[in-house]
Design a protein around this motif. Sequence first.
Motif, short mmCIF file in Angstrom:
data_model
loop_
_atom_site.label_atom_id
_atom_site.label_comp_id
_atom_site.label_asym_id
_atom_site.label_seq_id
_atom_site.Cartn_x
_atom_site.Cartn_y
_atom_site.Cartn_z
N HIS A 197 -6.93 -0.49 -2.58
CA HIS A 197 -6.58 -0.22 -1.18
C HIS A 197 -7.51 -0.97 -0.22
N GLU A 257 0.83 -1.21 0.00
CA GLU A 257 0.00 0.00 0.00
C GLU A 257 0.86 1.25 0.00
N ALA A 258 1.97 1.22 0.77
CA ALA A 258 2.87 2.37 0.80
C ALA A 258 3.56 2.58 -0.55
N THR A 295 -7.00 8.93 -10.86
CA THR A 295 -7.09 8.87 -9.39
C THR A 295 -8.53 8.71 -8.91
N GLY A 311 -8.67 2.25 -7.87
CA GLY A 311 -7.83 2.69 -6.76
C GLY A 311 -8.42 2.37 -5.40
N GLU A 356 1.87 6.71 -6.89
CA GLU A 356 0.81 7.63 -7.31
C GLU A 356 1.21 9.08 -7.08
N ALA A 357 1.86 9.35 -5.94
CA ALA A 357 2.32 10.72 -5.66
C ALA A 357 3.39 11.15 -6.66
N SER A 385 1.09 4.12 -2.98
CA SER A 385 0.85 5.53 -2.66
C SER A 385 2.02 6.40 -3.11
N ARG A 386 3.24 5.93 -2.88
CA ARG A 386 4.42 6.70 -3.33
C ARG A 386 4.46 6.79 -4.85
#
Length: 208
Positions: free
Chosen positions: A149, A49-50, A140, A145, A56-57, A53-54
């Motif tokens: 998650h 998950e981390a 997004t 998405g 996607e950012a 997220s990284r």
Amino acid sequence: GGAAAGALIAMLVLLAMVFLVAMSNRARDEALQLERHAYDVTLLSRSIEASISRSEAALGRFVLDEDTRTSGNIYYEQWNLAARQIRQLEQFVASDPAQRKRVAELKTHFQDLGQQFANVARIAAGQSGDYGIGYYYGATRSPAGPALHSKLREIADSERESLQQRMQQTKVFSARADQLTNYLSWLGILVGIGAIFLGLVAVQAIRQ
């Protein structure tokens, strides 16, 4: 004859206690191994998950700066890291049918979201300006998405419940093994005393 029968009974009881202690220790070791496995699966799902997220950012930054060497490269590396972690997770849960099904659904959501992110990255790499921003926000807001998650949290929650059960099992088996070990120690002392007594009886018999 009575001395020989007593020695035989004591030996059989001692062997039975040794066997019970060995079985309890093995059950405790198996519970500890399952406990570590559940912890590894929970930790890996959080790491996936981390990584997503990284990624996607970084993709959001890539859409803005259109720099393939920094933000674009970070997006690509983090997404590939998440893919490798999912394959590792799939191996971890291979023996659990329910978790294996969840991971299969997770891979489907991951592939759907990855396809949308890949389209955004291609547009950003072409330096299309604000055109790529619209595609990014569209990706997004995709249902893939939240579903991705949500499935990761479902996998982690299932393993967390399993971890609590296995920790309780480990506690029970450890207490049982310690108790049997204490019994075995006292039995060993009694057998030693009995052996001394039987030795004295044998010496007395020989003298007579």
